[in-house]
Design a protein around this motif. Structure first.
Motif, PDB file in Angstrom:
ATOM      1  N   THR A  82      -0.414  -1.392  -4.795  1.00  0.00           N
ATOM      2  CA  THR A  82       0.425  -1.690  -5.955  1.00  0.00           C
ATOM      3  C   THR A  82       0.736  -3.177  -5.999  1.00  0.00           C
ATOM      4  O   THR A  82       0.904  -3.831  -4.970  1.00  0.00           O
ATOM      5  CB  THR A  82       1.740  -0.903  -5.929  1.00  0.00           C
ATOM      6  OG1 THR A  82       2.490  -1.243  -4.761  1.00  0.00           O
ATOM      7  CG2 THR A  82       1.473   0.596  -5.943  1.00  0.00           C
ATOM      8  N   ASP A 127       0.848  -1.188   0.000  1.00  0.00           N
ATOM      9  CA  ASP A 127       0.000   0.000   0.000  1.00  0.00           C
ATOM     10  C   ASP A 127       0.883   1.238   0.000  1.00  0.00           C
ATOM     11  O   ASP A 127       1.894   1.301   0.719  1.00  0.00           O
ATOM     12  CB  ASP A 127      -0.897   0.020   1.236  1.00  0.00           C
ATOM     13  CG  ASP A 127      -1.908  -1.122   1.228  1.00  0.00           C
ATOM     14  OD1 ASP A 127      -2.500  -1.363   0.159  1.00  0.00           O
ATOM     15  OD2 ASP A 127      -2.075  -1.771   2.276  1.00  0.00           O
ATOM     16  N   ILE A 128       0.542   2.194  -0.830  1.00  0.00           N
ATOM     17  CA  ILE A 128       1.279   3.449  -0.898  1.00  0.00           C
ATOM     18  C   ILE A 128       0.313   4.603  -0.670  1.00  0.00           C
ATOM     19  O   ILE A 128      -0.903   4.476  -0.879  1.00  0.00           O
ATOM     20  CB  ILE A 128       1.990   3.642  -2.250  1.00  0.00           C
ATOM     21  CG1 ILE A 128       0.969   3.680  -3.411  1.00  0.00           C
ATOM     22  CG2 ILE A 128       3.016   2.532  -2.480  1.00  0.00           C
ATOM     23  CD1 ILE A 128       1.579   4.071  -4.747  1.00  0.00           C
ATOM     24  N   SER A 129       0.836   5.711  -0.221  1.00  0.00           N
ATOM     25  CA  SER A 129       0.027   6.914  -0.078  1.00  0.00           C
ATOM     26  C   SER A 129       0.902   8.117  -0.376  1.00  0.00           C
ATOM     27  O   SER A 129       2.142   8.049  -0.288  1.00  0.00           O
ATOM     28  CB  SER A 129      -0.573   7.017   1.326  1.00  0.00           C
ATOM     29  OG  SER A 129       0.446   7.085   2.299  1.00  0.00           O
ATOM     30  N   TRP A 130       0.276   9.215  -0.741  1.00  0.00           N
ATOM     31  CA  TRP A 130       1.015  10.439  -1.049  1.00  0.00           C
ATOM     32  C   TRP A 130       0.162  11.652  -0.713  1.00  0.00           C
ATOM     33  O   TRP A 130      -1.065  11.565  -0.607  1.00  0.00           O
ATOM     34  CB  TRP A 130       1.434  10.464  -2.520  1.00  0.00           C
ATOM     35  CG  TRP A 130       0.289  10.449  -3.497  1.00  0.00           C
ATOM     36  CD1 TRP A 130      -0.330  11.513  -4.072  1.00  0.00           C
ATOM     37  CD2 TRP A 130      -0.387   9.280  -4.000  1.00  0.00           C
ATOM     38  NE1 TRP A 130      -1.341  11.103  -4.907  1.00  0.00           N
ATOM     39  CE2 TRP A 130      -1.396   9.743  -4.886  1.00  0.00           C
ATOM     40  CE3 TRP A 130      -0.230   7.907  -3.794  1.00  0.00           C
ATOM     41  CZ2 TRP A 130      -2.239   8.860  -5.542  1.00  0.00           C
ATOM     42  CZ3 TRP A 130      -1.080   7.037  -4.462  1.00  0.00           C
ATOM     43  CH2 TRP A 130      -2.071   7.512  -5.328  1.00  0.00           C
ATOM     44  N   THR A 175      -4.279   7.154  -1.709  1.00  0.00           N
ATOM     45  CA  THR A 175      -3.754   5.883  -1.233  1.00  0.00           C
ATOM     46  C   THR A 175      -4.072   4.837  -2.288  1.00  0.00           C
ATOM     47  O   THR A 175      -5.157   4.863  -2.878  1.00  0.00           O
ATOM     48  CB  THR A 175      -4.401   5.485   0.107  1.00  0.00           C
ATOM     49  OG1 THR A 175      -4.095   6.475   1.091  1.00  0.00           O
ATOM     50  CG2 THR A 175      -3.891   4.133   0.589  1.00  0.00           C
ATOM     51  N   GLY A 187       4.287   7.454  -3.374  1.00  0.00           N
ATOM     52  CA  GLY A 187       4.445   6.643  -2.181  1.00  0.00           C
ATOM     53  C   GLY A 187       5.858   6.616  -1.651  1.00  0.00           C
ATOM     54  O   GLY A 187       6.123   6.025  -0.597  1.00  0.00           O
ATOM     55  N   SER A 188       6.803   7.258  -2.376  1.00  0.00           N
ATOM     56  CA  SER A 188       8.212   7.336  -1.970  1.00  0.00           C
ATOM     57  C   SER A 188       8.811   5.962  -1.717  1.00  0.00           C
ATOM     58  O   SER A 188       9.738   5.814  -0.924  1.00  0.00           O
ATOM     59  CB  SER A 188       8.371   8.215  -0.722  1.00  0.00           C
ATOM     60  OG  SER A 188       7.978   9.538  -1.001  1.00  0.00           O
ATOM     61  N   GLY A 189       8.266   4.949  -2.381  1.00  0.00           N
ATOM     62  CA  GLY A 189       8.837   3.616  -2.240  1.00  0.00           C
ATOM     63  C   GLY A 189      10.015   3.433  -3.180  1.00  0.00           C
ATOM     64  O   GLY A 189      10.412   4.343  -3.905  1.00  0.00           O
TER      65      GLY A 189
END
Length: 285
Positions: free
Chosen positions: A106, A17-20, A103, A63-65
């Motif tokens: 991915t 899970d990503i969020s920004w 959110t 998401g800065s992943g």
């Protein structure tokens, strides 16, 4: 062999899970050179929260992943030295406009391993979706020196015929000496772009600019000059990274209108027009 093709292709998808936030979007835009001149209404679309639009290439850092190149190296069956890895190309399909804040879930998987003789190319596909459905799909093409020659398929031909005739627009974009240091704050901390010793070990005179930074700069140039500044018109975007950029160099971006899209080439002015991006197309509404 450090790359076990069967294992990599059979590996379970990497999910997360990503969020920004709006601030993440603004930082990304600043990292690709937005905000000059600072009070220009066109630039404020990228920098001022009350007017903010999201350039679709933000998807590559949302998401800065870890970027696609790094994620590919974490797939079971892939065990290679980061110093022998380069980003060879990137494709992006936008299913709908990316929200300013969000959110998403991915899912990433290796979909192909191509044998280029002296190198292997991994293709990592990532799909992102939120509660409203699919958001984007991207593919990172990861070039690993010294890992070819294993008897696999070379993969489909991806080279395009060079654009013909005079370009409709030519834009020059001067990168900052600290461009890579600023861009890496969006999540790509590969030392190739900051550590002189690591860059020399990888065969470069000094740290190089992220290919995805050039990728974002180029899309912004197309949107601003040929798409009326409307980021929502972008449908897909592909590019092959044909050469490097050293921070501080000037990009020369040439654009030709084509049916349903824009053909683009990018070169480094100070190094006798050395190719940077080729086989580049922006499809749009």
């Amino acid at each position: 062999m450090p790359i076990d093709t069967s294992k990599a292709l059979a590996a379970a998808p990497l999910t997360g899970d990503i969020s920004w936030t709006a601030e993440d979007v603004q930082l990304y835009h600043l990292g690709i050179g937005a905000g000059v001149p600072a009070t220009d209404p066109g630039e404020l679309r990228y920098t001022l929260e009350s007017r903010l639009h999201v350039l679709p290439s933000f998807a590559t850092v949302a998401g800065s992943g870890a970027p696609g190149v790094i994620r590919a190296l974490s797939v079971p069956g892939v065990d290679v030295d980061l110093a022998r890895v380069l980003h060879a190309g990137q494709t992006l399909t936008v299913h709908r406009p990316i929200p300013v804040e969000g959110t998403a879930r991915t899912t990433s998987r290796i979909t192909a391993v191509h044998d280029k003789g002296g190198a292997a190319v991994l293709v990592l596909r990532t799909d992102a979706a939120d509660s409203g459905g699919p958001l984007w799909t991207d593919e990172a093409h990861v070039h690993v020196r010294g890992e070819g020659g294993f008897g696999g398929a070379r993969g489909p031909a991806s080279r395009l015929a060079a654009p013909t005739g005079e370009p409709e627009r030519i834009v020059e974009h001067a990168t900052r000496e600290d461009q890579a240091l600023l861009y890496r704050l969006s999540g790509d901390h590969n030392p190739l772009h900051a550590d002189p010793g690591f860059a020399r070990a990888a065969g470069f005179a000094r740290p190089i600019l992220h290919g995805l930074c050039t990728y974002g700069m180029t899309l912004k140039a197309v949107v601003d000059t040929l798409l009326g500044g409307d980021v929502t018109r972008v449908r897909s975007y592909r590019a092959r990274f044909a050469g490097i950029v050293y921070p501080g160099e000037t990009l020369r971006i040439r654009m030709w209108r084509a049916e349903g899209g824009v053909r683009v080439t990018v070169s480094a002015v100070e190094r006798d027009e050395a190719p940077v991006l080729t086989d580049t197309v922006v499809h749009h509404a």
